[in-house]
Design an enzyme around this catalytic site. Structure first.
Site, PDB file in Angstrom:
ATOM      1  N   ASN A 171     -59.001  30.369 -38.810  1.00  0.00           N
ATOM      2  CA  ASN A 171     -58.899  29.040 -39.407  1.00  0.00           C
ATOM      3  C   ASN A 171     -60.098  28.757 -40.308  1.00  0.00           C
ATOM      4  OD1 ASN A 171     -56.681  28.927 -37.827  1.00  0.00           O
ATOM      5  ND2 ASN A 171     -57.545  27.552 -36.291  1.00  0.00           N
TER       6      ASN A 171
ATOM      7  N   HIS B 246     -61.568  34.187 -42.185  1.00  0.00           N
ATOM      8  CA  HIS B 246     -60.970  33.851 -43.479  1.00  0.00           C
ATOM      9  C   HIS B 246     -61.790  32.835 -44.265  1.00  0.00           C
ATOM     10  CE1 HIS B 246     -56.818  35.342 -41.848  1.00  0.00           C
ATOM     11  NE2 HIS B 246     -57.650  36.309 -42.134  1.00  0.00           N
TER      12      HIS B 246
ATOM     13  N   CYS C 283     -69.013  31.176 -56.424  1.00  0.00           N
ATOM     14  CA  CYS C 283     -68.650  31.506 -57.804  1.00  0.00           C
ATOM     15  C   CYS C 283     -67.580  32.594 -57.798  1.00  0.00           C
ATOM     16  CB  CYS C 283     -69.891  31.988 -58.545  1.00  0.00           C
ATOM     17  SG  CYS C 283     -69.474  32.646 -60.174  1.00  0.00           S
TER      18      CYS C 283
ATOM     19  N   CYS D 186     -69.630  35.875 -59.595  1.00  0.00           N
ATOM     20  CA  CYS D 186     -70.784  36.567 -58.995  1.00  0.00           C
ATOM     21  C   CYS D 186     -70.921  36.286 -57.499  1.00  0.00           C
ATOM     22  CB  CYS D 186     -72.072  36.208 -59.723  1.00  0.00           C
ATOM     23  SG  CYS D 186     -72.655  34.532 -59.410  1.00  0.00           S
TER      24      CYS D 186
ATOM     25  N   CYS E 229     -70.709  27.955 -62.219  1.00  0.00           N
ATOM     26  CA  CYS E 229     -71.816  28.533 -61.455  1.00  0.00           C
ATOM     27  C   CYS E 229     -73.112  28.355 -62.237  1.00  0.00           C
ATOM     28  CB  CYS E 229     -71.525  30.020 -61.241  1.00  0.00           C
ATOM     29  SG  CYS E 229     -72.882  30.915 -60.504  1.00  0.00           S
TER      30      CYS E 229
ATOM     31  N   GLY F 291     -52.649  30.660 -30.443  1.00  0.00           N
ATOM     32  CA  GLY F 291     -52.144  29.913 -31.597  1.00  0.00           C
ATOM     33  C   GLY F 291     -52.096  30.699 -32.890  1.00  0.00           C
TER      34      GLY F 291
ATOM     35  N   ASN G 111     -49.277  30.641 -26.654  1.00  0.00           N
ATOM     36  CA  ASN G 111     -48.504  30.268 -27.844  1.00  0.00           C
ATOM     37  C   ASN G 111     -47.129  29.797 -27.365  1.00  0.00           C
ATOM     38  OD1 ASN G 111     -46.981  30.318 -30.312  1.00  0.00           O
ATOM     39  ND2 ASN G 111     -48.394  31.829 -31.148  1.00  0.00           N
ATOM     40  N   PRO G 112     -46.671  28.635 -27.814  1.00  0.00           N
ATOM     41  CA  PRO G 112     -45.345  28.180 -27.362  1.00  0.00           C
ATOM     42  C   PRO G 112     -44.221  29.119 -27.798  1.00  0.00           C
ATOM     43  CG  PRO G 112     -46.437  26.481 -28.702  1.00  0.00           C
ATOM     44  CD  PRO G 112     -47.320  27.686 -28.724  1.00  0.00           C
TER      45      PRO G 112
HETATM   46  P1  OAD Z   1     -49.345  30.805 -38.401  1.00  0.00           P
HETATM   47  O1  OAD Z   1     -48.917  29.545 -39.042  1.00  0.00           O
HETATM   48  O2  OAD Z   1     -48.789  32.084 -38.929  1.00  0.00           O
HETATM   49  O3  OAD Z   1     -49.025  30.761 -36.856  1.00  0.00           O
HETATM   50  C1  OAD Z   1     -49.344  29.657 -36.056  1.00  0.00           C
HETATM   51  C2  OAD Z   1     -48.941  29.973 -34.631  1.00  0.00           C
HETATM   52  O4  OAD Z   1     -49.354  28.904 -33.810  1.00  0.00           O
HETATM   53  C3  OAD Z   1     -47.443  30.169 -34.428  1.00  0.00           C
HETATM   54  O5  OAD Z   1     -47.198  31.375 -33.745  1.00  0.00           O
HETATM   55  C4  OAD Z   1     -47.050  28.956 -33.566  1.00  0.00           C
HETATM   56  O6  OAD Z   1     -46.011  29.256 -32.619  1.00  0.00           O
HETATM   57  C5  OAD Z   1     -48.345  28.657 -32.857  1.00  0.00           C
HETATM   58  N1  OAD Z   1     -48.517  27.268 -32.398  1.00  0.00           N
HETATM   59  C6  OAD Z   1     -47.999  26.130 -32.944  1.00  0.00           C
HETATM   60  N2  OAD Z   1     -48.411  25.056 -32.269  1.00  0.00           N
HETATM   61  C7  OAD Z   1     -49.217  25.507 -31.273  1.00  0.00           C
HETATM   62  C8  OAD Z   1     -49.970  24.886 -30.236  1.00  0.00           C
HETATM   63  N3  OAD Z   1     -49.976  23.554 -30.075  1.00  0.00           N
HETATM   64  N4  OAD Z   1     -50.676  25.664 -29.389  1.00  0.00           N
HETATM   65  C9  OAD Z   1     -50.696  27.007 -29.546  1.00  0.00           C
HETATM   66  N5  OAD Z   1     -50.017  27.651 -30.505  1.00  0.00           N
HETATM   67  C10 OAD Z   1     -49.293  26.915 -31.359  1.00  0.00           C
HETATM   68  O7  OAD Z   1     -50.938  30.803 -38.443  1.00  0.00           O
HETATM   69  P2  OAD Z   1     -51.957  32.026 -38.300  1.00  0.00           P
HETATM   70  O8  OAD Z   1     -51.477  33.023 -37.320  1.00  0.00           O
HETATM   71  O9  OAD Z   1     -53.283  31.419 -38.079  1.00  0.00           O
HETATM   72  O10 OAD Z   1     -54.460  33.343 -43.960  1.00  0.00           O
HETATM   73  O11 OAD Z   1     -51.887  32.641 -39.761  1.00  0.00           O
HETATM   74  C11 OAD Z   1     -52.733  33.704 -40.070  1.00  0.00           C
HETATM   75  C12 OAD Z   1     -53.169  33.614 -41.509  1.00  0.00           C
HETATM   76  O12 OAD Z   1     -52.022  33.521 -42.371  1.00  0.00           O
HETATM   77  C13 OAD Z   1     -53.948  32.360 -41.852  1.00  0.00           C
HETATM   78  O13 OAD Z   1     -55.316  32.446 -41.547  1.00  0.00           O
HETATM   79  C14 OAD Z   1     -53.742  32.256 -43.334  1.00  0.00           C
HETATM   80  C15 OAD Z   1     -52.255  32.458 -43.322  1.00  0.00           C
HETATM   81  O14 OAD Z   1     -51.656  32.771 -44.494  1.00  0.00           O
HETATM   82  C16 OAD Z   1     -54.958  33.225 -45.170  1.00  0.00           C
HETATM   83  O15 OAD Z   1     -54.843  32.209 -45.836  1.00  0.00           O
HETATM   84  C17 OAD Z   1     -55.683  34.451 -45.633  1.00  0.00           C
END
Ligand code: OAD
Length: 247
Positions: free
Chosen positions: A99, A116, A124, A127, A145, A185, A211-212
């Site tokens: 996050n 991330h 910038c 650079c 920059c 999550g 994770n739900p």
């Molecule tokens: P996702 O949006 O892919 O996944 C979120 C997860 O959280 C899902 O599996 C949901 O089921 C779960 N979830 C939802 N509510 C929840 C709760 N209350 N408690 C626990 N889990 C819950 O997000 P990420 O896996 O973080 O990257 O995504 C990974 C990366 O993809 C991000 O950092 C971002 C994105 O594109 C970049 O921007 C580089």
């Protein structure tokens, strides 16, 4: 399941936690995937890539200013706070997050590996010079920059970009050595972050997923907990306090 995880915490001296957008969902930050996810409404290739920034920096900055506003208005939830507490049960504890919202830090966690980047930081585009966090960027007149004149961009990792080598190497080395790993999550599909729990499990760690919804990791997990992190984590910490206070 709760008792088994309490026992795992009690029996392990090291712990790595990997979090994704789901831990912030209960704070009101939208996740990326799923029915209400950002990537269902917006195209990542138009907003979160270097080529998007080159072809339409105004649009990219409008998007990040909107997201800064969203995360600026929310607060950590009980899941973030429970993770601060959880570290007291271990000699070695590493919090790795995908996050960019800064909510773990706002909750008081320390030594966070932000894989991330961080949405508040600026750098910038040419650079990589780091700029102050409190700069407001006007999408119609993007600041330059002071060193090289390149455009300022948010210091987050975009699709197709490498992660900071020091941070990802540290994340892998902690994951290789840990006895207990929590994946919380995250949809567990974006690599290299998604490889961390697999690495930990291969090296013998006990793997817990919260994770739900089930993910590609759920079958590999020793304990898959289908629950919201903001509900399960405080319950876990309360039970730990009652049964085995931190050493
Ligand atoms: P996702 O949006 O892919 O996944 C979120 C997860 O959280 C899902 O599996 C949901 O089921 C779960 N979830 C939802 N509510 C929840 C709760 N209350 N408690 C626990 N889990 C819950 O997000 P990420 O896996 O973080 O990257 O995504 C990974 C990366 O993809 C991000 O950092 C971002 C994105 O594109 C970049 O921007 C580089």
């Amino acid at each position: 399941m709760l008792d088994e995880i309490v026992n795992a915490v009690r029996n392990c001296r090291s712990c790595v936690v990997l979090t994704g957008a789901g831990i912030s969902a209960e704070s009101g930050v939208p996740t990326f995937r799923g029915s209400e996810g950002l990537w269902g409404k917006f195209k990542p290739e138009e907003l979160a890539t270097m080529s998007a920034f080159i072809s339409n920096p105004k649009l990219v900055w409008e998007w990040y200013n909107w997201r800064r506003q969203v995360v600026g208005e929310v607060k950590p939830n009980p899941g973030h706070y429970a993770l601060c507490d959880l570290q007291r049960w271990f000699d070695r504890f590493t919090l790795i997050t995908q996050n960019v919202d800064g909510l773990h830090r706002a909750a008081g966690s320390e030594n966070i590996l932000e894989l991330h980047g961080n949405i508040y930081r600026n750098k910038c585009v040419d650079c990589n010079h780091q700029l102050p966090e409190d700069m407001d960027i006007d999408p119609d007149n993007i600041s330059s920059c002071p060193r090289c004149g390149g455009k300022i961009r948010p210091d987050v990792v975009w699709f197709g970009e490498m992660l900071d080598a020091q941070i990802i190497n540290k994340a892998f080395s902690e994951s290789e050595q840990t006895e207990l790993f929590f994946s919380i999550g995250t949809s567990a599909i974006v690599h290299p972050a998604a490889s961390l729990p697999i690495t930990a499990k291969r090296q013998g760690a006990t793997l817990v997923e919260i994770n739900p919804e089930m993910t590609p990791l759920s079958g590999l997990a020793d304990y898959y907990v289908s629950a919201k992190s903001g509900e399960f984590l405080p319950t876990l910490v309360e039970r730990l306090k009652q049964t085995s206070p931190p050493g």
